[in-house]
Design an enzyme around this catalytic site. Sequence first.
Site, PDB file in Angstrom:
ATOM      1  CB  CYS C  92      -0.873  -0.115   1.114  1.00 19.30           C
ATOM      2  SG  CYS C  92      -2.544   1.186   1.140  1.00 19.30           S
ATOM      3  CG  HIS C 222      -3.381  -3.456   3.473  1.00 22.76           C
ATOM      4  ND1 HIS C 222      -2.354  -3.020   4.267  1.00 22.76           N
ATOM      5  CD2 HIS C 222      -3.934  -2.691   2.715  1.00 22.76           C
ATOM      6  CE1 HIS C 222      -2.369  -1.436   4.033  1.00 22.76           C
ATOM      7  NE2 HIS C 222      -3.406  -1.241   3.292  1.00 22.76           N
ATOM      8  CD  GLU C 224      -0.907  -5.485   6.282  1.00 18.43           C
ATOM      9  OE1 GLU C 224      -0.682  -6.101   5.015  1.00 18.43           O
ATOM     10  OE2 GLU C 224      -1.064  -4.370   6.418  1.00 18.43           O
TER      11      GLU C 224
END
Lengths: 761, 174, 275
Positions: C92, C222, C224
């Site tokens: 990002c 993302h 994560e």
Amino acid sequence: MNLRDELKEAIRHRSLAMTLEEAEKLAGYVGRMPTPLELHLFDTMWSEHCSYKSSRSLLKLLPTHASSVVVGPGEDAGIVKFTEHDGYSWDLVVAHESHNHPSQVLPVEGAATGIGGIVRDVYCMGARVTGSLDLLRFGDPLGNSGEKTRAICRGVVEGIWKYGNALGVPNLGGDTRFHRGYDDNCLVNVVSLGFVRHDRIVHSFVPAEAHEEQYVLILVGKPTDDTGFGGATFASADLEDESEKGAVQVADPFLKRVLSEANMNVLDFLFERGIKFGFKDLGAGGIACVTSELAAHGNLGIEVNLDLVPVSIPDLPSEVIACAETQERYGLAVPKRIAAEVLDIYNEKYEMPRLFPGAGATVIGTFTAEPFYRVLHCGREVANTPVEYITEGIIYDRDWKPSPASVIEPDSRPCDPPEDLKRMLLSLDGASRSPVWSYYDSEVQGSTHFRPGEADACVTVPIPGCRAGLAVSGDGNPWIGELDPFLAGAHAVGEAVRNVVATGATPIAATDCLNYGNPEKADVFWQFRRGVEGIAAACRELGFEGEDPLPIVSGNVSFYNQSSQGGAIPPSPIVAVFGRIDDFTKSTDISLKTPGDLVILVGERMDELGGSLYYRTCIDHRGGRVPAFRGKLEREMALFVLRCCEAGISKAVHDISDGGMILAAAEMAITSRPDARRGILFDTDEMDPVLLYSETPGYLIEMSQESWNAIESKPGFLSVAGKVTDEFSIAAPGWKMDLLEILEDHASRLDRIIWREEITE
Amino acid sequence: MKDVSIIVSLKSPDPAAMTAMSTFRRIYPAKCPDSLLRYDHWRFMNPGQGTETVSGIVSRYHDIVNPNKQTWSYIDEFSKPSGPSDDGMVWIDVLVTDRIDSVSENWTAILRRSSCEIEGVLCSVLWRFGFASGISCDDARNRVLDLTASTYRDHGLLANPVSQKIDLPAPLLI
Amino acid sequence: MKSAPLVAVIQFPGSNCEYETARAVRSSGMESCIYRWNQWRELKNSRPDAYVLPGGFSFQDRIRAGAVAAKERIMDLVFSEAADGKPVLGICNGAQILVESGMVPGWEKGRIETALAANHISGRSGYLSGWIFLRTTARAQQICPWLGMTGNGVIPLPIAHAEGRFVFSEENHYRAESSAALKYCDAKGTESSDYPINPNGSFLNLAGVMNEHGNVLAMMPHPERAFWMWQLPPWIPGEWGDRRDKSLSSGSHAAAKGPGSMFFMSLADYFRGER
């Protein structure tokens, strides 16, 4: 000029909100004409916003004590016990505020500083902030002030995402409602929550150790300017015209993020060294409030030197430096011997002066044994008053006069379920909120389990490695408010409780924000009084931990929400409820799962459709008979839902609110997997508006036939409403509503009206 | 008919301009301007009643200019000479525009749908560089170009030419 | 001797995904340490094996997302380490920094050859959050250390950005495909440029772009935030939706790994030399 005239002139000249009587009281305290700084300081401290002068006597009605409460109302945020993990106790920290007036005038900045202010309240208890939510009330975007309302709505959402997303605090939804009563005065209520290790709670007063050792006051953050000057009194005044409102501050999430990281580092440093300290955010009243309160609550005095305060505008008068409400600042009381090390963390390690011109940490004051609040500037003493008076506050007993709404029910109630459902799904209050949520980052920090819209409350797993889940929801229904202010308060609690319970979480605490018109008007003060009584009654009945009530641990009162014509907003008590589920993997969302499963109705439907979505959108009537609050039943239903969740038999749970059972059913279908669409077939062919549309509190639960059969001694409030089907529709013998054909409209309705300005009907 | 442009600035110091300035000071100390201002730049295409239409739009939509925090003025695009001014500074404007921009497209759609007589709107960012006297306009222009066009990691900052258009006024003839 | 590979997570002023990113690395069996922007000396001395630039709003996205952070001194180090072949991942805002540093696609060393421009969606501007689906290109699976285990399946991941549209200048269009690592597709795996399948108007539906050697990857979604199965929304369709339902019914939901874990596990696998 005699003192009285001098005070009168000062109030006029300085646009103070205090009354002449209040000014005279201040002059009596200091024994002379107060200095400009003193006038502004007390003007803030005695403002409605800080002193709760109109509301305090009634707020005592709210239950704030429970065995789980660690810190109740009074400090910056409330704290309750949450869970044990890894040998430590973890506490939940919550705060709830309004930022209504600033948001009406400067929507982007108002909403942004709303988050900015509320997260500071949670941070300064030593917590890591793990979520925030906004409870938004806008005017009618299609009404007379539609254009303005739509711009405010766009601006508020922009302010929320620009601040919250950048700060890295996940947005946990909240709600958005529209009512023409907010045309001139939107509501932006903000809730923030975080977690702190029990042994690391920080307090907002100078510690007792300061009686033994020299303590100093460190000011950290943005350099002081004049932008927020008068903000606290601004929040307590009628919205007259928009020109004078230079009082809204400019928020800076970037600086705040760096500051939060640095604060965390400083707090770690202080705890590891075993040093006691005090920590408080700067809000209303700026430096003057933070320094005097840190001292006063620790029974000490303080001497502040304004020449040491970093400023971004030269030659500011002392009262502006002292009382300006520049954002992104904190005050920290630490022993003098370690001050240099603390300054180093902010200024060198985190390079605050490089990242923002003039930002950083500076020692600006010294705590003193003499209990006086003294301020020096340019070699002169610009304030000198006993600290005890600063926090003493004042109190008013306002008059109240009952002014109940008349109960008028419609003559006929036509019922055409497919058509009615369609209207409700496409109404402003029934349309999907996803256009709003699509701007919010709900997943930063990586702990989000259920995002807005997926379950009745957002669920997060805030302590890494620990299975305890947190559920949070905020509610308040203006349509009930205008019909019955007591029930508005009670149902605000009830609805938020149901939302939390529907996920499988047990409510452990609540916060409130009481939004009303001018408290000096007797009918408005009656509305306020009834709202507080309603919240208190519901909290007493809806405790889930032993004999304790559901404790209100933090809150806020916002008066003077009205237009220049004096019309008050609908009574708007807004309540947030926080719940805990010991194993988050057991929490339930609202989406339908398995064809053939039963849909169980919890809570008998009653003929009480006053203010319902059906009345409003299908027959254009307000009605009068609002759902009653049945606390005992509400609690029993909640306990049943929690038991089902614990037993793992509920596959989906959705509470019944706006639009009644039929809308709840449709929402459960709409959230099903797009590659496994589900619907509901009701058992009854009765086209009964009470059955389908009544907003009597209740729930729908999906469970298998076997699970249903296995429930021994079924309570009387249970019945089988229908079955889950593999058709994407809501149907009953005799009628059927295909959901696919309105899915896109339902999802994009708000986007088209608010953001695209597509308002040709 | 012709286009009408306005520039909008914050009443308080512009944080992006402050960050740009401190970045310039750090990485290009030799080329750094003495002053840097930042404006939202809105170009209104063919407004029916000229400035009257534009002022109507501006007062109607607070998303474009919120009078509580911003001020605005017309700017006669690039015909106003950049260059030595009364204060002894050399001022150079540079306009940075996204080649494709949803904001412009959406406002064009909204304004067309409303009763505003307008063909379209284009938003850009206007950066105004100020150099203390002692620099020629050509030198100043070259510096501005260098500081603006970000072509390498260690070259330029304000615009990425891959996705943004950079417009500089014609060299000033004195 | 280090027992496990060390992955450095760089914290810029304004980063906000550094902690969960570091946790994702650790949960993949590697070590992770967060380095502040001005700790370039410490970073150099610790000789990390790989680098992650996490998401957030470095410098508040002022001027242009990633533009200011790209010029921080610590990026000199990341730049030269990448040139030496060390794996670097930008997520990002981290991807925006890599783009503004000229580290992807990196055809000409250090030249800024792409941009992550503002999302281009009809009738909408600003931030966009939501879940998208993507697939890894065949070449990226072979050469990118972050993608070795991602396979050909459809991967659901969340996005949250206002500037995620990969843009190339026209003269480079012909070679953009060679840098494609991740592409947006629908839940069934079919690529499309239609919103919201392609959520931002990205050229060639690009969700992730790598450099020539594949060691540097800039991705907008993302991973994560999808490391664990419980982070997936209940409505996720397809294979991962089925897996989610299974982990729920089997009681393994809390520990089951989600689609985002594949990016970090791939790196751990790469270091084990099993590829």
